[in-house]
Design an enzyme around this catalytic site. Sequence first.
Site, PDB file in Angstrom:
ATOM      1  CG  HIS A  73      -0.233   0.305   2.526  1.00  0.00           C
ATOM      2  ND1 HIS A  73      -0.189   1.567   3.083  1.00  0.00           N
ATOM      3  CD2 HIS A  73       0.450  -0.496   3.371  1.00  0.00           C
ATOM      4  CE1 HIS A  73       0.486   1.525   4.217  1.00  0.00           C
ATOM      5  NE2 HIS A  73       0.884   0.285   4.416  1.00  0.00           N
ATOM      6  CB  CYS A  74       1.048   4.322  -1.734  1.00  0.00           C
ATOM      7  SG  CYS A  74      -0.549   4.655  -2.500  1.00  0.00           S
ATOM      8  CB  ILE A  75       0.110   7.942   1.634  1.00  0.00           C
ATOM      9  CG1 ILE A  75      -0.195   8.592   2.980  1.00  0.00           C
ATOM     10  CG2 ILE A  75      -0.368   8.790   0.460  1.00  0.00           C
ATOM     11  CD1 ILE A  75       0.604   9.833   3.253  1.00  0.00           C
TER      12      ILE A  75
ATOM     13  NE  ARG B  36      -3.391   6.280  -5.590  1.00  0.00           N
ATOM     14  CZ  ARG B  36      -2.788   6.752  -6.663  1.00  0.00           C
ATOM     15  NH1 ARG B  36      -2.297   5.936  -7.555  1.00  0.00           N
ATOM     16  NH2 ARG B  36      -2.682   8.051  -6.846  1.00  0.00           N
TER      17      ARG B  36
ATOM     18  CB  VAL C  22      -4.585   3.176   2.829  1.00  0.00           C
ATOM     19  CG1 VAL C  22      -3.262   3.888   3.084  1.00  0.00           C
ATOM     20  CG2 VAL C  22      -4.382   1.946   1.945  1.00  0.00           C
TER      21      VAL C  22
END
Length: 651
Positions: A26-28, A30, A70
């Site tokens: 995951h990113c920040i 998604r 997320v």
Amino acid sequence: MGKFSDDAARLLELVGGKENISAVTHCITRMRFVLVDPKKADVPAIEALKSVKGSFTQAGQFQVIIGNEVGDFYDDFVAVSGISGVSKAEVKAAAKGNQNPLQRAMANIAEIFAPILPAIITGGLILGFRNCIDSLYLFNNGTATLVDISQFAAGLDSFLWLIGEAVFHMLPVMICWSVMKKMGGSEVLGIVLGLTLVSGQLLNAYNVASTAAADIPKWDFGFVQVNMIGYQAQVIPAILAAFCLVYLERFFKKISHPLLAQIIVPFCSLTLAVCAAHFVLGPIGWAIGSAISSVVYAGITSTFRVVFGAIFGALYAPLVITGLHHMTNAIDLQLNAEFGGTMLWPMIALSNIAQGSAVLGMVWLQRKSARAQETNLPCLISCYLGVTEPAIFGINMKYVFPFVCAMVGSCFAGMLSTAFGVASNGIGVGGLPGILSIQSPYWLQFLLCMAVAIAVPFLLVCVVGKAKGVDVAAAKEAEEAEREAAEIEAASQAAAEAPASDEPVLRAFLSGKVIPIEEVPDATFAQGVLGDGVAIEPTSNVLVAPASGEITNLMQGSNHACGITLPNGLEILLHIGLDTVEMNGDGFTALIQEGDTVRAGQPLIRFDMDKIRAAGHPTVTMMVVTDDAGQNVTFSSGITATAGQTEIARY
């Protein structure tokens, strides 16, 4: 159960189940999936989940937009899916697709050793110091070391071995951990695997050469016996064992039911990996070592020993990489007993000197880069004191050409050493102090060999490095570091001295052209899925706070994005570049931490625009108001802004 457990379980089902996921991270904002069969993902049903704000596919990744929470969603997804420790290696693998097999192998080895390099450097310095006090016969007419005549030195030597043994004898433990970390496996299983390779129940690897075959302990299974041999300081067997564990773990994760995965996956994968390490991979390593030892002995005693000296001088450093170099100790002892001295060990000392001299070339090329010298100098010192691992793994293999230059220098030095018939009194310190172990009639000849081992790699590294632009890159890095430090200091000072303001404005977070969020080449931002905002095509490389507030989110590891909550509750997301999460933090330096209180204009993150572009990512940077209050914010665009000064929004 977590807040998102239900949606996470449903998402797992809708993306095709655990067996359809080859990687997830995951990113920040998604969730990012690499799916075995993307067609199995039920996109309409996924987007209907209450915690999902949208989805799209980009660069082979199926991305599900969650928003600021997320991180919590990912934790719940890991919990319900049983998938743990996954990585972004697939992205790096794509970048390595244009490399040849040798380049990929060298890059992979460098990546494995990068996390454990501080320990290797420390161990190298300690062993180098111990070599000086317990192996140099400088006292009592050359018959005693400092340890022999000083109880304090003897106690210090013994005490420091705690660290030296932990670093080098237990090296397989660190290697197995690093491989598992790199490949997204269970790191604790890697540690356990490494411990089984260096267990005290096994015959120490350093004692194998001096132990008769009949005296080697064995596991007796009735129908077969297996040698109980340890792999202290071994590199290749540890890497092979760890990769075996990685793929076994992946296999059992795919075939195990989630309810039983916690039992089946670790038990089966670890047990089989340990069996493979001791029954197959380890013995193969020892067979290679024995073959090399036989060739070395035959070569050093033949009429073609000058040719052998050139070959051995060139190939000894690669032998160090395998961890099989200590097998030469038995040959040294045999030569010493038969000829009253060993002609092999002087070449080993010269190879060490050559590797150190290659680092010396890098020290000269990168003399203007304080950051590079923080690694170069300790590696140089330990190498010249006889411990090459820090230099080889930390510097020379990282850049490749210094390693090759050192091999060339060692080749010429080894050829001269065998031509002169240089012999030592035994196994001594394998660096510059090694001359004290050389038999006195050969001191002048060995000094000439040392000069070659120092000059040839140093000059080659300087010439090749200059042609490759290493010196220019180091000078540029030093200038940029100095400029960035001055800019950050000035911005921090200005932010600290600026009077507190209640004015409802957001100022530019970077210098550059301000563009509407709709023009960002990313659907998530352009369509306002995360909220309304504005973007900047940057000309500066230090992200600053658009207003005073608290850092409530920092993308750990990648450092490419952060969230700020203003005193009035307004939530702001700052995101540097597009898909830069895939860079795994390379080129990003966080200047703040979660929970910090910052003032308007205070530096937050420093980033390298060249690295971002080289990785194929746009540098456009977004500021998004992520809560409903963003509907009441007016944004300005089409202007050229100055970081920390130009007003770009009003709320």
